[in-house]
Design a protein around this motif. Structure first.
Motif, PDB file in Angstrom:
ATOM      1  N   ASP A  22       0.851  -1.197   0.000  1.00 12.09           N
ATOM      2  CA  ASP A  22       0.000   0.000   0.000  1.00 12.09           C
ATOM      3  C   ASP A  22       0.885   1.246   0.000  1.00 12.09           C
ATOM      4  N   ASN A  25      -0.557   5.028  -0.507  1.00  5.69           N
ATOM      5  CA  ASN A  25      -1.356   5.513   0.611  1.00  5.69           C
ATOM      6  C   ASN A  25      -0.504   5.750   1.850  1.00  5.69           C
ATOM      7  N   VAL A  28       1.606   9.035   1.297  1.00  2.84           N
ATOM      8  CA  VAL A  28       0.836  10.269   1.493  1.00  2.84           C
ATOM      9  C   VAL A  28       0.502  10.453   2.965  1.00  2.84           C
ATOM     10  N   HIS A  29       0.155   9.376   3.638  1.00  3.96           N
ATOM     11  CA  HIS A  29      -0.165   9.475   5.059  1.00  3.96           C
ATOM     12  C   HIS A  29       1.052   9.924   5.875  1.00  3.96           C
ATOM     13  N   GLU A  75      -6.072  16.595   2.426  1.00  4.16           N
ATOM     14  CA  GLU A  75      -6.328  15.475   1.519  1.00  4.16           C
ATOM     15  C   GLU A  75      -5.810  15.714   0.103  1.00  4.16           C
ATOM     16  N   ARG A  82       1.868  12.126  -5.013  1.00  4.66           N
ATOM     17  CA  ARG A  82       1.269  10.795  -5.189  1.00  4.66           C
ATOM     18  C   ARG A  82       1.213  10.415  -6.666  1.00  4.66           C
TER      19      ARG A  82
END
Length: 139
Positions: A22, A25, A28-29, A75, A82
């Motif tokens: 992953d 994701n 970015v997190h 967000e 990304r």
């Protein structure tokens, strides 16, 4: 004992490769969490300036990294990053992401010191490790 760049690099490497399945994701997190911690210290404009500078320096090795707009809402702040990383296989994308993170962290460490920067990394990312471990135990 003072923290070295090698120790910070290892923290970054482990965080980036925590869940290769992953990668985008997680990446970015990690950036969102780090940005939140840094913005409380250096403000939105300070973060934006240092992020843009880090992207510029990282482009000497990975010219395809897109700056995006770090002033957008959380967000969307790293949507450009990304999208840039999504175009490459995980090894190249993770190397680019690690270099970008390391560049930003090293710049800030020069300003605030190694120990405080390492503490910020741990604060931003330690809860993620606990959260992920807890979710894996529940599965």
């Amino acid at each position: 004992m003072a923290t070295t760049n090698v120790e910070r690099d290892e923290i970054i490497r482990r965080a980036v490769m925590r869940r290769p399945d992953d990668f985008l994701n997680v990446t970015v997190h990690l950036w969102e969490r780090l940005a939140t911690e840094l913005i409380t210290l250096i403000g939105e404009n300070g973060f934006q300036s240092l992020y843009v500078r880090s992207v510029h320096l990282t482009r000497t090795t990975y010219p395809w990294i897109v700056e995006g707009n770090p002033t957008h809402a959380t967000e969307k702040r790293f949507a450009g990053l990304r999208n840039s990383l999504a175009d490459y296989d995980i090894e190249i994308a993770s190397a680019a992401n690690r270099l970008l993170l390391t560049t930003l962290v090293d710049i800030i460490a020069l300003l605030i010191g190694d120990i405080l920067m390492t503490r910020i990394l741990c604060t931003a990312w330690t809860n993620d490790a606990s959260d992920i471990a807890g979710k894996e135990l529940q599965e």
